[in-house]
Design a protein around this motif. Structure first.
Motif, PDB file in Angstrom:
ATOM      1  N   LEU A 411      35.931   9.872  11.396  1.00 47.50           N
ATOM      2  CA  LEU A 411      34.750  10.588  10.903  1.00 47.50           C
ATOM      3  C   LEU A 411      34.342  11.741  11.806  1.00 47.50           C
ATOM      4  O   LEU A 411      33.648  12.665  11.368  1.00 47.50           O
ATOM      5  N   LYS A 412      34.791  11.706  13.056  1.00 48.52           N
ATOM      6  CA  LYS A 412      34.514  12.824  13.958  1.00 48.52           C
ATOM      7  C   LYS A 412      35.548  13.935  13.834  1.00 48.52           C
ATOM      8  O   LYS A 412      35.385  14.991  14.458  1.00 48.52           O
ATOM      9  N   GLY A 413      36.599  13.705  13.065  1.00 51.37           N
ATOM     10  CA  GLY A 413      37.520  14.794  12.781  1.00 51.37           C
ATOM     11  C   GLY A 413      38.944  14.607  13.239  1.00 51.37           C
ATOM     12  O   GLY A 413      39.777  15.494  13.040  1.00 51.37           O
ATOM     13  N   ILE A 414      39.274  13.474  13.842  1.00 52.65           N
ATOM     14  CA  ILE A 414      40.669  13.201  14.210  1.00 52.65           C
ATOM     15  C   ILE A 414      41.309  12.488  13.028  1.00 52.65           C
ATOM     16  O   ILE A 414      41.231  11.267  12.891  1.00 52.65           O
ATOM     17  N   LYS A 415      41.947  13.250  12.178  1.00 54.44           N
ATOM     18  CA  LYS A 415      42.390  12.717  10.893  1.00 54.44           C
ATOM     19  C   LYS A 415      43.898  12.620  10.746  1.00 54.44           C
ATOM     20  O   LYS A 415      44.395  12.196   9.690  1.00 54.44           O
ATOM     21  N   ASP A 416      44.643  12.983  11.792  1.00 55.72           N
ATOM     22  CA  ASP A 416      46.101  12.890  11.704  1.00 55.72           C
ATOM     23  C   ASP A 416      46.570  11.491  12.076  1.00 55.72           C
ATOM     24  O   ASP A 416      47.398  11.296  12.982  1.00 55.72           O
ATOM     25  N   ILE A 417      46.019  10.510  11.372  1.00 55.00           N
ATOM     26  CA  ILE A 417      46.378   9.107  11.538  1.00 55.00           C
ATOM     27  C   ILE A 417      46.657   8.515  10.157  1.00 55.00           C
ATOM     28  O   ILE A 417      46.308   9.114   9.135  1.00 55.00           O
ATOM     29  N   ASP A 418      47.259   7.348  10.138  1.00 57.30           N
ATOM     30  CA  ASP A 418      47.565   6.668   8.874  1.00 57.30           C
ATOM     31  C   ASP A 418      46.304   5.940   8.400  1.00 57.30           C
ATOM     32  O   ASP A 418      46.188   4.723   8.513  1.00 57.30           O
ATOM     33  N   ILE A 419      45.361   6.704   7.850  1.00 62.14           N
ATOM     34  CA  ILE A 419      44.067   6.129   7.474  1.00 62.14           C
ATOM     35  C   ILE A 419      44.213   5.173   6.290  1.00 62.14           C
ATOM     36  O   ILE A 419      43.417   4.227   6.145  1.00 62.14           O
ATOM     37  N   LYS A 420      45.231   5.365   5.460  1.00 67.96           N
ATOM     38  CA  LYS A 420      45.444   4.457   4.331  1.00 67.96           C
ATOM     39  C   LYS A 420      45.720   3.044   4.826  1.00 67.96           C
ATOM     40  O   LYS A 420      45.118   2.075   4.353  1.00 67.96           O
ATOM     41  N   SER A 421      46.635   2.920   5.797  1.00 72.33           N
ATOM     42  CA  SER A 421      46.930   1.599   6.357  1.00 72.33           C
ATOM     43  C   SER A 421      45.746   1.056   7.137  1.00 72.33           C
ATOM     44  O   SER A 421      45.468  -0.148   7.114  1.00 72.33           O
ATOM     45  N   ALA A 422      45.042   1.945   7.831  1.00 69.41           N
ATOM     46  CA  ALA A 422      43.864   1.516   8.581  1.00 69.41           C
ATOM     47  C   ALA A 422      42.818   0.923   7.644  1.00 69.41           C
ATOM     48  O   ALA A 422      42.235  -0.139   7.934  1.00 69.41           O
ATOM     49  N   TYR A 423      42.594   1.588   6.526  1.00 68.97           N
ATOM     50  CA  TYR A 423      41.594   1.113   5.561  1.00 68.97           C
ATOM     51  C   TYR A 423      42.025  -0.228   4.960  1.00 68.97           C
ATOM     52  O   TYR A 423      41.205  -1.137   4.766  1.00 68.97           O
ATOM     53  N   GLU A 424      43.300  -0.355   4.710  1.00 67.32           N
ATOM     54  CA  GLU A 424      43.832  -1.628   4.210  1.00 67.32           C
ATOM     55  C   GLU A 424      43.547  -2.751   5.208  1.00 67.32           C
ATOM     56  O   GLU A 424      43.140  -3.861   4.838  1.00 67.32           O
ATOM     57  N   GLY A 425      43.768  -2.468   6.491  1.00 66.92           N
ATOM     58  CA  GLY A 425      43.490  -3.457   7.522  1.00 66.92           C
ATOM     59  C   GLY A 425      42.014  -3.793   7.630  1.00 66.92           C
ATOM     60  O   GLY A 425      41.639  -4.955   7.848  1.00 66.92           O
ATOM     61  N   MET A 426      41.154  -2.791   7.480  1.00 68.72           N
ATOM     62  CA  MET A 426      39.706  -3.021   7.515  1.00 68.72           C
ATOM     63  C   MET A 426      39.272  -3.948   6.382  1.00 68.72           C
ATOM     64  O   MET A 426      38.490  -4.890   6.591  1.00 68.72           O
ATOM     65  N   LEU A 427      39.780  -3.660   5.184  1.00 73.34           N
ATOM     66  CA  LEU A 427      39.402  -4.485   4.030  1.00 73.34           C
ATOM     67  C   LEU A 427      39.915  -5.914   4.186  1.00 73.34           C
ATOM     68  O   LEU A 427      39.251  -6.867   3.768  1.00 73.34           O
ATOM     69  N   LYS A 428      41.088  -6.066   4.789  1.00 75.66           N
ATOM     70  CA  LYS A 428      41.598  -7.419   5.005  1.00 75.66           C
ATOM     71  C   LYS A 428      40.674  -8.193   5.941  1.00 75.66           C
ATOM     72  O   LYS A 428      40.289  -9.332   5.652  1.00 75.66           O
ATOM     73  N   SER A 429      40.316  -7.592   7.063  1.00 75.08           N
ATOM     74  CA  SER A 429      39.454  -8.303   8.009  1.00 75.08           C
ATOM     75  C   SER A 429      38.099  -8.611   7.412  1.00 75.08           C
ATOM     76  O   SER A 429      37.474  -9.621   7.746  1.00 75.08           O
ATOM     77  N   GLY A 430      37.641  -7.748   6.501  1.00 78.37           N
ATOM     78  CA  GLY A 430      36.323  -7.936   5.910  1.00 78.37           C
ATOM     79  C   GLY A 430      36.284  -8.809   4.671  1.00 78.37           C
ATOM     80  O   GLY A 430      35.199  -9.049   4.122  1.00 78.37           O
ATOM     81  N   SER A 431      37.456  -9.305   4.213  1.00 76.90           N
ATOM     82  CA  SER A 431      37.445 -10.063   2.955  1.00 76.90           C
ATOM     83  C   SER A 431      38.382 -11.271   2.941  1.00 76.90           C
ATOM     84  O   SER A 431      38.312 -12.084   2.013  1.00 76.90           O
ATOM     85  N   ASP A 663      25.181   6.978  20.368  1.00 73.74           N
ATOM     86  CA  ASP A 663      24.521   5.670  20.298  1.00 73.74           C
ATOM     87  C   ASP A 663      24.990   4.809  19.147  1.00 73.74           C
ATOM     88  O   ASP A 663      24.779   3.595  19.165  1.00 73.74           O
ATOM     89  N   CYS A 664      25.640   5.396  18.146  1.00 76.40           N
ATOM     90  CA  CYS A 664      26.146   4.577  17.038  1.00 76.40           C
ATOM     91  C   CYS A 664      27.495   5.076  16.557  1.00 76.40           C
ATOM     92  O   CYS A 664      27.569   6.133  15.919  1.00 76.40           O
ATOM     93  N   PRO A 665      28.579   4.360  16.836  1.00 79.08           N
ATOM     94  CA  PRO A 665      29.874   4.743  16.273  1.00 79.08           C
ATOM     95  C   PRO A 665      29.821   4.679  14.753  1.00 79.08           C
ATOM     96  O   PRO A 665      29.248   3.771  14.171  1.00 79.08           O
ATOM     97  N   GLY A 666      30.417   5.680  14.128  1.00 78.18           N
ATOM     98  CA  GLY A 666      30.368   5.782  12.671  1.00 78.18           C
ATOM     99  C   GLY A 666      29.331   6.782  12.204  1.00 78.18           C
ATOM    100  O   GLY A 666      29.376   7.248  11.065  1.00 78.18           O
ATOM    101  N   ILE A 667      28.402   7.119  13.063  1.00 76.38           N
ATOM    102  CA  ILE A 667      27.446   8.196  12.819  1.00 76.38           C
ATOM    103  C   ILE A 667      27.738   9.261  13.866  1.00 76.38           C
ATOM    104  O   ILE A 667      27.375   9.088  15.037  1.00 76.38           O
ATOM    105  N   PRO A 668      28.408  10.342  13.507  1.00 77.45           N
ATOM    106  CA  PRO A 668      28.875  11.326  14.495  1.00 77.45           C
ATOM    107  C   PRO A 668      27.738  12.180  15.057  1.00 77.45           C
ATOM    108  O   PRO A 668      27.629  13.386  14.804  1.00 77.45           O
ATOM    109  N   VAL A 669      26.896  11.552  15.837  1.00 79.44           N
ATOM    110  CA  VAL A 669      25.722  12.193  16.409  1.00 79.44           C
ATOM    111  C   VAL A 669      25.587  11.752  17.859  1.00 79.44           C
ATOM    112  O   VAL A 669      25.887  10.603  18.204  1.00 79.44           O
ATOM    113  N   TYR A 670      25.121  12.656  18.717  1.00 75.36           N
ATOM    114  CA  TYR A 670      24.824  12.341  20.112  1.00 75.36           C
ATOM    115  C   TYR A 670      23.322  12.439  20.342  1.00 75.36           C
ATOM    116  O   TYR A 670      22.686  13.413  19.923  1.00 75.36           O
TER     117      TYR A 670
END
Length: 736
Positions: A411-431, A663-670
């Motif tokens: 969300l801060k702009g480093i997007k050259d990663i395999d976000i599709k697989s990352a999202y799949e992993g997130m959903l697995k851990s959450g469900s 102060d909060c990861p996921g909210i790109p604010v300082y």
């Protein structure tokens, strides 16, 4: 001549104005954090280095070195920094003088004249009259021992180690070559074991060599066991130096040798390796340059930055080999090659708060590779990592922290990663409910009740607890961590266009209200029938599970006070639960005035910045932050207020002294506070950010903020968005 004088004067004026030294490593004191349970070490290591040549004056507990211990035992070649469980301390080198004793206690020595700078350590062993010096490359160590005249020895000890698992295999190839592996594992009771392979080359001929098992000398060329090692004996006619080169690999002995030969070719001297290590540190430390009149502040800052850059560490070999991830659901491991830098040692419950946000800002290429490492761990081991160590999952601590790190990075702009697989992993851990969810124990109850009940957390008998048997440590704290993870998953779902997932996980993230007691204004342990656990003592921190001070009933390593404000993703709703700004502010004041706040551990370290959410009270943030900087951190060996947790507490100091805090990861604010320095320059990567240099300048010496400017725009709040910061040239904070 006149032109030369004018030019020289101009250079002096410029240098005086900038106040920036080129050799920033001189402001690093590696002894900071080596007492007061900081669990750091003063040994030689590179930024994110695999190998680390470290003095050992203890082999009990999570650190091999405690400042002030009387006797030195030897020098290890693989060591963790700032962790809470014993591990590594591998391949101990023990130089001795006189008769040969393989027993570590008989070979120990008093020591004086310690020196430590980034990439270098030295000391004089009084008992043996030996000068010991050491430096390192990325995957290998180099030690230089200057012996006195007479009988001398070098002992390579595989039995004396921090790891619960001792010993290994050692083979004497020649009178100056040794190879083998060190058995290790059981980190924080993880039950997994592994091998660290090594290849050793000694510069200097030995008069006699051999192996040993305990105190018994062995004539064989190869031996394995728990107390084994090798020795090389010398009979010098005068003071003589030998050098010991140790290559490390997690794949094979052959790779360990290749790592050593690639990073320490024959034409490289000890001095050259030492200078290259210093240069490597200066390269990374120079990402931030500061102007300040007080060297004490510079030492605090650059030592903190130094400590954040030790972990995670490089995991792949020079030929790009690495060993794939191992978990309970993926026992078999394979050797694979990587086309990026693969990292290991992810203490994520800690580092998601400061270390990874710092890397995202200042070291985005490394953070990108660390994030992709975590994603590939999911693809190999079937779970996102929690506390990964050398390609194995320990499941240590609580929550679902990899989802938080990956989301914040993306969300801060480093997007050259395999976000599709990352999202799949997130959903697995959450469900995942089909069988045991190793990453999120208690998920079934969490989804059913909106929280994890303290009477339904995998067992009623606290002796059943382990990090991998489904028993939930601290149901309140664990639930709060899941809320933050769910918030981050909702943010990624939104970014990827999955609206239903976004709604589901956002709703789950706001279930923190189910654990909030409106009458007492605390998050409290709750039973499955909706009743509160009683009695309730908000200062209790004893025996929620099985070891002393593991956390009060319902909490992880803390009290109800420490978790009272832990809703980083929705502080506005939290303020409303307290009844508004005044009640919230009064409760924060009480936290700090009564010393219930604990900077020595992670859950509450963002709390000083909560004042920024209360209109008219924002300057309390700066006052509180500066008090912590001045009184909890120092340049003494106890200068880190608690276990550094792989650089997390040091990362807090780096941000705090800079005047910006995520102060909060996921909210790109300082959040903004008064910087400690008059002027700072962040050298940013244009591969990821628009600006190449960001200057943070403090005008005035007060601790109250009058105005905040981002380039030519005056900010209306005490915060700045990441996207605006990394394209700006200057952040100006005017104080009074």
């Amino acid at each position: 001549m006149k032109k030369f004088i004018i030019l020289s004067t101009s250079i002096l004026i410029f240098l005086s104005y900038t106040g920036f030294s080129q050799d920033l490593s001189k402001f690093v004191n590696p002894f900071i954090g080596t007492s007061n349970a900081g669990n750091t070490h003063p040994g030689a290591v590179l930024p994110w280095g695999t190998a680390s040549v470290v003095p050992h004056n203890t082999y009990k507990g999570p650190t091999p070195y405690i400042h002030g211990e009387k006797y030195l035992l030897g020098f290890g070649n693989l060591q963790l920094s700032g962790v809470g469980c014993p591990e590594t301390g591998s391949i101990l080198l023990r130089p001795t003088h006189g008769d040969l004793f393989t027993d570590v206690e008989k070979g120990k020595s008093t020591y004086i004249h310690e020196q430590a700078t980034p990439g270098y350590y030295s000391t004089f062993l009084e008992t043996h009259h030996i000068l010991a010096q050491m430096t390192a490359t990325q995957r290998s160590g180099r030690s230089k021992y200057t012996y006195p005249k007479g009988k001398n020895h070098l002992i390579i000890d595989l039995g004396t180690t921090q790891s619960h698992i001792k010993g290994g295999l050692v083979e004497m190839i020649s009178d100056n070559e040794i190879r083998g592996y060190k058995n290790e594992g059981n980190f924080c009771d993880s039950r997994l074991s592994r091998k660290t392979f090594f290849y050793i080359k000694i510069i200097g001929p030995a008069s006699k060599t051999g192996l040993f098992n305990g105190t018994q000398l062995i004539t064989d060329k190869t031996i394995s066991g728990e107390k084994v090692g090798a020795y090389l004996s010398y009979n010098f006619a005068k003071e003589t130096s030998i050098e010991v080169l140790v290559g490390i690999s997690f794949v094979s002995i052959e790779n360990a040798k290749q790592n050593l030969e690639a990073e320490q070719p024959k034409d490289k001297s000890f001095k050259e390796i030492k200078n290259l290590a210093r240069k490597a540190w200066n390269t990374e430390l120079s990402k931030v340059k500061v102007k300040d009149d007080a060297d004490t502040n510079k030492t605090k800052f650059y030592t903190a930055l130094y400590h954040t850059l030790i972990h995670p560490m490089v995991y792949n070999d020079v030929n790009h080999d690495y060993l794939t991830m191992q978990t309970e659901d993926q026992k078999e491991r394979f050797v694979k090659k990587t086309d990026y830098t693969r990292y290991s040692v992810f203490s994520l419950w800690d580092t998601y708060r400061t270390v990874h946000p710092l890397f995202t800002l200042l070291y985005p290429k490394q953070q990108r590779d660390m994030t992709q490492s975590m994603i590939d761990m999911y693809k190999e081991g079937k779970w996102l990592p929690k506390w990964e160590l050398f390609g194995q999952e320990s499941w240590v601590m609580v929550g679902d922290p990899a989802s938080i790190v990956i989301a914040d990075t993306y969300l801060k702009g480093i997007k050259d990663i395999d976000i599709k697989s990352a999202y799949e992993g997130m959903l697995k851990s959450g469900s995942y409910l089909k069988s045991q969810n190793y990453l999120r124990p208690g998920l079934k109850e969490y989804l059913k009740y909106g929280y994890i009940p303290i009477d339904k957390r995998g067992g009623a008998d606290s002796t059943l607890f382990s990090f991998n048997n489904g028993y939930v440590w601290g149901p309140v704290s664990t639930s709060q961590e899941y809320y933050l993870s769910d918030f981050n998953i909702s943010r990624i779902a939104k970014a990827l266009g999955f609206k239903d997932d976004e709604k589901t996980y956002l709703e789950r993230s706001n279930n923190f209200t189910t654990l909030f007691d409106d009458s007492l204004k605390f998050f409290r342990p709750k039973n499955s029938n909706g009743t509160w656990l009683t009695p309730f003592n908000p200062l209790d921190r004893t025996f929620d599970i099985r070891w002393e001070k593991s956390g009060g009933h319902g909490y992880v390593e803390g009290t109800a006070w420490i978790y009272r404000f832990f809703v980083p993703h929705n502080p506005q709703k939290l303020i409303a639960l307290f009844g508004g700004n005044k009640s919230f502010k009064d409760s924060l004041d009480l936290l700090f005035s009564k010393k219930y706040f604990d900077i020595t551990n992670e859950p509450d370290i963002s709390y000083p910045y909560l004042y920024n959410y209360i209109e008219g009270e924002e300057n309390n943030t700066s006052a509180t932050v500066h008090h912590i900087i001045d009184y909890s951190y120092s340049t003494k060996p106890g200068g880190i207020p608690g276990n550094d947790d792989a650089g997390t507490l040091s990362g807090w100091l780096v941000f705090a002294m800079s005047g910006i805090y995520p102060d909060c990861p996921g909210i790109p604010v300082y959040q903004i506070s008064v910087p400690k320095f008059k002027k700072m320059i962040f050298n940013l990567s244009q591969d990821y950010w628009s600006s190449d240099k960001l200057t943070i300048e403090r005008i005035g010496d007060g601790l109250k903020i009058k105005e905040i400017w981002l380039d030519e725009q005056r900010l209306s709040s005490f915060s700045v968005e990441h996207k605006d910061l990394v394209k700006a040239k200057k952040l100006t904070i005017i104080t009074f």
